[in-house]
Design an enzyme around this catalytic site. Structure first.
Site, mmCIF file in Angstrom:
data_model
loop_
_atom_site.group_PDB
_atom_site.id
_atom_site.type_symbol
_atom_site.label_atom_id
_atom_site.label_comp_id
_atom_site.label_asym_id
_atom_site.label_seq_id
_atom_site.Cartn_x
_atom_site.Cartn_y
_atom_site.Cartn_z
ATOM 1 N N MET A 34 46.377 32.984 30.701
ATOM 2 C CA MET A 34 46.242 34.116 29.778
ATOM 3 C C MET A 34 47.326 34.012 28.693
ATOM 4 O O MET A 34 47.617 34.995 28.012
ATOM 5 C CB MET A 34 46.336 35.439 30.529
ATOM 6 N N GLY A 35 47.928 32.825 28.552
ATOM 7 C CA GLY A 35 48.909 32.622 27.494
ATOM 8 C C GLY A 35 50.278 33.165 27.856
ATOM 9 O O GLY A 35 50.580 33.400 29.021
ATOM 10 N N ASN A 36 51.125 33.323 26.818
ATOM 11 C CA ASN A 36 52.539 33.687 27.007
ATOM 12 C C ASN A 36 53.160 32.693 27.999
ATOM 13 O O ASN A 36 53.730 33.072 29.022
ATOM 14 C CB ASN A 36 52.681 35.137 27.484
ATOM 15 N N HIS A 41 53.577 27.660 33.894
ATOM 16 C CA HIS A 41 52.329 27.135 33.330
ATOM 17 C C HIS A 41 52.478 25.651 32.986
ATOM 18 O O HIS A 41 51.553 24.862 33.189
ATOM 19 C CB HIS A 41 51.957 27.882 32.036
ATOM 20 N N LYS A 155 51.924 31.335 42.977
ATOM 21 C CA LYS A 155 52.510 32.655 42.798
ATOM 22 C C LYS A 155 51.417 33.723 42.946
ATOM 23 O O LYS A 155 51.633 34.765 43.531
ATOM 24 C CB LYS A 155 53.165 32.753 41.421
ATOM 25 N N SER A 191 57.019 34.716 35.514
ATOM 26 C CA SER A 191 55.811 35.497 35.245
ATOM 27 C C SER A 191 55.889 36.046 33.829
ATOM 28 O O SER A 191 56.971 36.417 33.360
ATOM 29 C CB SER A 191 55.733 36.669 36.232
HETATM 30 O O1 PAF Z 1 46.332 33.604 36.528
HETATM 31 C C1 PAF Z 1 45.923 33.903 35.392
HETATM 32 O O2 PAF Z 1 46.592 33.711 34.371
HETATM 33 C C2 PAF Z 1 44.527 34.518 35.248
HETATM 34 O O3 PAF Z 1 44.253 35.374 36.303
HETATM 35 C C3 PAF Z 1 43.425 33.468 35.078
HETATM 36 C C4 PAF Z 1 43.294 32.572 36.289
HETATM 37 C C5 PAF Z 1 43.703 32.627 33.840
HETATM 38 C C6 PAF Z 1 42.072 34.167 34.881
HETATM 39 O O4 PAF Z 1 42.091 34.999 33.764
#
Ligand code: PAF
Length: 285
Positions: A34-36, A41, A155, A191
């Site tokens: 979901m970015g940020n 990530h 997480k 997070s």
């Molecule tokens: O973990 C996340 O960032 C979201 O829940 C995901 C898996 C991208 C689904 O929107």
């Protein structure tokens, strides 16, 4: 091999790019986000790149997984910075669609994917509909990208289990890879929501992980009074300034309530620090 990252927002272009790689026999690794983006990530991206010739990341703040009164509107949207980080990480393709591309008929009319039972406990109990939103978007993203492999962070342990179950039940031919939680130096799980914490809250937040560790130690030393450990965990959270949502000991492979003989356990917790809901978990095998 990366040759500069392209950002696409429409599905046709996404499929064209990926199709040409697949024709060339290249494996596609996918990281939905979901970015940020933070180091957690980027660890997922590294894992995808390590196992596949091509890497695709999606950034989509999925309205369907947010409940009423949750932080959909305020969720940090940092596309420029994210693009830069992904470019630096050597990602081949970023898919950043709009809400209407994904839900042209709106959320209500969207066909849904529901993983029953697993979706109704823990975070699902406090956030009704959340995992239907997650399963639905991940299923859609899987159909757009059709990767060989997709990488998720541990997480979000329950999310990972929901996705594994969906993939198994619907026979989706994608390998799901789970990666250990990336933490700050003081133990706080990375997070996007950590950014909501005030300076004082941020100082207290690592206590969540400390308390998980204390409980894991008790389990490792043979304590099996789960109810007592859970209520002690919740008490410790309260003393540290949290408002606990749940503090629960579960079987690691299916999140069922454990018996005395179960060895592979996971402790999962969700707690509010101020208005910020933090989650974390720890295996206590
Ligand atoms: O973990 C996340 O960032 C979201 O829940 C995901 C898996 C991208 C689904 O929107």
């Amino acid at each position: 091999m990366s040759n500069g990252m392209e950002t696409v927002s429409d599905i046709e272009r996404l499929r064209q790019r990926i199709g040409s790689w697949r024709k060339a026999g290249e494996r596609i690794g996918f990281v939905p986000t979901m970015g940020n983006l933070h180091a957690g990530h980027l660890a997922l991206v590294d894992a995808a790149k390590g196992q596949c010739e091509r890497s695709v990341v999606s950034i989509f703040v999925n309205s369907m997984q947010f409940g009423e009164g949750e932080d959909f509107d305020s969720y940090p949207r940092t596309l420029k910075e994210d693009q830069h980080k992904l470019e630096q990480a050597g990602v081949d393709l970023l898919f950043a669609p709009s809400g209407t591309t994904i839900y042209p008929q709106g959320n209500q009319a969207q066909t849904r994917v529901e993983v029953p039972e697993l979706s109704d406990i823990l975070c699902g109990a406090s956030r009704p509909g959340h995992f239907v939103g997650v399963a639905t978007i991940v299923c859609k993203l899987f159909n757009y990208v059709q990767p060989d492999l997709a990488v998720f962070g541990e997480k979000d342990y329950q999310q990972l289990m929901v996705i594994r179950r969906m993939v198994a039940d619907l026979a989706i031919p994608i390998e799901i890879v789970g990666l250990p939680t990336v933490r700050e130096a003081d133990g706080l799980a990375k997070s996007s929501r950590n950014g909501y914490l005030s300076v004082d809250e941020r100082k207290q937040a690592p206590k969540l992980y400390e308390i998980l560790n204390i409980t894991a130690e008790s389990l490792r030393s043979g304590e099996r009074n789960y109810a007592l450990l859970e209520s002690n965990g919740a008490d410790m959270l309260r003393s540290a300034g949290f408002k606990p949502d749940y503090f629960s000991i579960r079987r690691a492979h299916d999140l069922a309530l454990p018996g005395r003989e179960d060895q592979h356990l996971v402790i999962l917790a969700a707690a509010y620090m101020g208005t910020t809901r933090l989650i974390d978990n720890l295996n206590a095998a």
